[in-house]
Design an enzyme around this catalytic site. Structure first.
Site, PDB file in Angstrom:
ATOM      1  N   SER A  10       0.852  -1.202   0.000  1.00 51.68           N
ATOM      2  CA  SER A  10       0.000   0.000   0.000  1.00 51.68           C
ATOM      3  C   SER A  10       0.883   1.245   0.000  1.00 51.68           C
ATOM      4  O   SER A  10       2.089   1.170  -0.233  1.00 51.68           O
ATOM      5  CB  SER A  10      -0.870  -0.006   1.258  1.00 51.68           C
ATOM      6  OG  SER A  10      -0.034   0.120   2.390  1.00 51.68           O
ATOM      7  N   HIS A  12       1.813   2.970   2.557  1.00 48.55           N
ATOM      8  CA  HIS A  12       2.806   2.810   3.631  1.00 48.55           C
ATOM      9  C   HIS A  12       3.991   1.973   3.112  1.00 48.55           C
ATOM     10  O   HIS A  12       5.161   2.283   3.389  1.00 48.55           O
ATOM     11  CB  HIS A  12       2.107   2.142   4.814  1.00 48.55           C
ATOM     12  CG  HIS A  12       2.959   1.943   6.019  1.00 48.55           C
ATOM     13  ND1 HIS A  12       3.759   2.929   6.552  1.00 48.55           N
ATOM     14  CD2 HIS A  12       3.140   0.846   6.807  1.00 48.55           C
ATOM     15  CE1 HIS A  12       4.392   2.444   7.610  1.00 48.55           C
ATOM     16  NE2 HIS A  12       4.040   1.192   7.774  1.00 48.55           N
ATOM     17  N   ASP A  33      -1.545 -10.178  -0.190  1.00 51.25           N
ATOM     18  CA  ASP A  33      -2.572 -11.217  -0.354  1.00 51.25           C
ATOM     19  C   ASP A  33      -3.677 -10.827  -1.331  1.00 51.25           C
ATOM     20  O   ASP A  33      -4.510 -11.660  -1.666  1.00 51.25           O
ATOM     21  CB  ASP A  33      -3.197 -11.544   1.019  1.00 51.25           C
ATOM     22  CG  ASP A  33      -2.214 -12.281   1.902  1.00 51.25           C
ATOM     23  OD1 ASP A  33      -1.439 -13.100   1.362  1.00 51.25           O
ATOM     24  OD2 ASP A  33      -2.203 -12.032   3.125  1.00 51.25           O
ATOM     25  N   GLY A  65      -0.691  -1.110   8.061  1.00 51.06           N
ATOM     26  CA  GLY A  65      -1.024  -0.129   9.091  1.00 51.06           C
ATOM     27  C   GLY A  65      -1.748  -0.723  10.291  1.00 51.06           C
ATOM     28  O   GLY A  65      -1.537  -0.291  11.419  1.00 51.06           O
ATOM     29  N   HIS A 132      13.056  12.253  25.254  1.00 51.50           N
ATOM     30  CA  HIS A 132      13.918  11.437  26.115  1.00 51.50           C
ATOM     31  C   HIS A 132      13.143  10.511  27.053  1.00 51.50           C
ATOM     32  O   HIS A 132      12.026  10.817  27.474  1.00 51.50           O
ATOM     33  CB  HIS A 132      14.822  12.352  26.956  1.00 51.50           C
ATOM     34  CG  HIS A 132      14.024  13.219  27.892  1.00 51.50           C
ATOM     35  ND1 HIS A 132      13.697  12.825  29.162  1.00 51.50           N
ATOM     36  CD2 HIS A 132      13.453  14.429  27.710  1.00 51.50           C
ATOM     37  CE1 HIS A 132      12.970  13.773  29.742  1.00 51.50           C
ATOM     38  NE2 HIS A 132      12.804  14.759  28.869  1.00 51.50           N
TER      39      HIS A 132
HETATM   40  N1  UDP Z   1      -2.607  -7.102   3.306  1.00 54.33           N
HETATM   41  C1  UDP Z   1      -2.148  -8.398   3.092  1.00 54.33           C
HETATM   42  N2  UDP Z   1      -2.469  -9.371   4.020  1.00 54.33           N
HETATM   43  C2  UDP Z   1      -3.218  -9.103   5.134  1.00 54.33           C
HETATM   44  C3  UDP Z   1      -3.680  -7.771   5.336  1.00 54.33           C
HETATM   45  C4  UDP Z   1      -3.360  -6.783   4.402  1.00 54.33           C
HETATM   46  O1  UDP Z   1      -1.472  -8.671   2.100  1.00 54.33           O
HETATM   47  O2  UDP Z   1      -3.469 -10.011   5.943  1.00 54.33           O
HETATM   48  C5  UDP Z   1      -2.285  -6.076   2.318  1.00 54.33           C
HETATM   49  C6  UDP Z   1      -3.496  -5.446   1.674  1.00 54.33           C
HETATM   50  O3  UDP Z   1      -3.928  -6.227   0.546  1.00 54.33           O
HETATM   51  C7  UDP Z   1      -3.022  -4.071   1.269  1.00 54.33           C
HETATM   52  C8  UDP Z   1      -1.844  -3.801   2.228  1.00 54.33           C
HETATM   53  O4  UDP Z   1      -1.598  -5.008   2.940  1.00 54.33           O
HETATM   54  O5  UDP Z   1      -2.545  -4.039  -0.061  1.00 54.33           O
HETATM   55  C9  UDP Z   1      -2.097  -2.687   3.193  1.00 54.33           C
HETATM   56  O6  UDP Z   1      -3.210  -2.948   3.972  1.00 54.33           O
HETATM   57  P1  UDP Z   1      -4.405  -1.919   4.176  1.00 54.33           P
HETATM   58  O7  UDP Z   1      -4.839  -1.411   2.877  1.00 54.33           O
HETATM   59  O8  UDP Z   1      -5.389  -2.631   5.048  1.00 54.33           O
HETATM   60  O9  UDP Z   1      -3.913  -0.725   5.058  1.00 54.33           O
HETATM   61  P2  UDP Z   1      -2.708   0.275   5.214  1.00 54.33           P
HETATM   62  O10 UDP Z   1      -1.509  -0.518   5.573  1.00 54.33           O
HETATM   63  O11 UDP Z   1      -2.533   1.039   3.925  1.00 54.33           O
HETATM   64  O12 UDP Z   1      -3.162   1.124   6.344  1.00 54.33           O
END
Ligand code: UDP
Length: 213
Positions: A10, A12, A33, A65, A132
């Protein structure tokens, strides 16, 4: 240390890939996934999380996240004997005598001051600061531009929202959400959502919008 696998493709994840590149990783891939996600920025998604074991010699970091999911996946990687790293942007300022746990990322412009301990799987986001002698628990997220003054304890999973301020000597229990821009001047003793200036418990303390908890 050239090969890094980032779990979660994502926004992040994009920021984490940028840090990884800056600290010297040359071979960066993503696992996600969601089969519809094929790339993250200029990097390829090469499979789902279950494929982690095909990358036994790589370093790993989880870029999701949601603290509970981040914890679950990081624990699975550790159990599988895979190597989790922490990543610190070269433009973050980390004082001496700071401890940072595995799986934690520290973004650009963040400042962490002496004798602070940051747990595992934390996010110390862009331009935030932790002063700190703080104790920051596992999977805590200090969001963009949030500031934590000296000698603060924040327990696991708590999410400090963007631009929030935590005054010095405060203790915050686990599983809290501190709203964006809130100013915390009293200890928080119940897992709850806190908003405003000074921060107050929202409603009956229910967690709202809790995708990150
Ligand atoms: N994701 C994954 N497996 C999981 C949960 C999330 O691969 O069990 C992936 C999801 O498909 C997405 C990414 O992690 O592409 C980021 O998750 P999300 O969009 O929920 O939130 P963010 O991290 O951006 O807050």
């Amino acid at each position: 240390m050239n090969n890094l696998v980032i779990i979660g493709a994502s926004g992040h994840g994009k920021v984490i890939a940028d840090i990884a590149e800056k600290v010297g990783y040359t071979d960066i891939v993503f696992l996600d996934d969601n089969p519809a996600v094929e790339s993250c920025g200029s990097y390829k998604v090469v499979g789902g999380c279950k494929e982690a074991l095909s990358y036994k010699s790589a370093d790993f970091i989880v870029a999701i996240g949601n603290a509970k999911i981040r914890r679950k996946i990081q624990s699975q990687l550790v159990e599988a004997g895979l190597h989790i790293v922490s990543l610190v942007h070269p433009a973050a300022v980390i004082a001496t005598n700071v401890k940072i746990g595995i799986g934690t990322v520290v973004m650009a412009g963040a400042v962490i001051n002496p004798y602070t301990e940051i747990g595992q799987g934390c996010i110390i986001n862009t331009c935030s600061s932790v002063d700190h002698d703080c104790q920051i628990g596992d999977y805590v997220h200090i969001s963009v531009g949030a500031h934590v003054a000296g000698t603060v304890t924040i327990k696991e999973n708590t999410w400090v929202g963007a631009g929030a301020t935590i005054s010095n000597n405060i203790e915050i229990v686990k599983d809290c959400m501190i709203g964006a821009g809130a100013v915390v001047v009293k200890n928080i003793e119940e897992s709850s959502t806190q908003i405003g200036i000074p921060a107050r418990k929202l409603g009956n303390g229910q967690l709202v919008g809790g995708s990150h908890l």
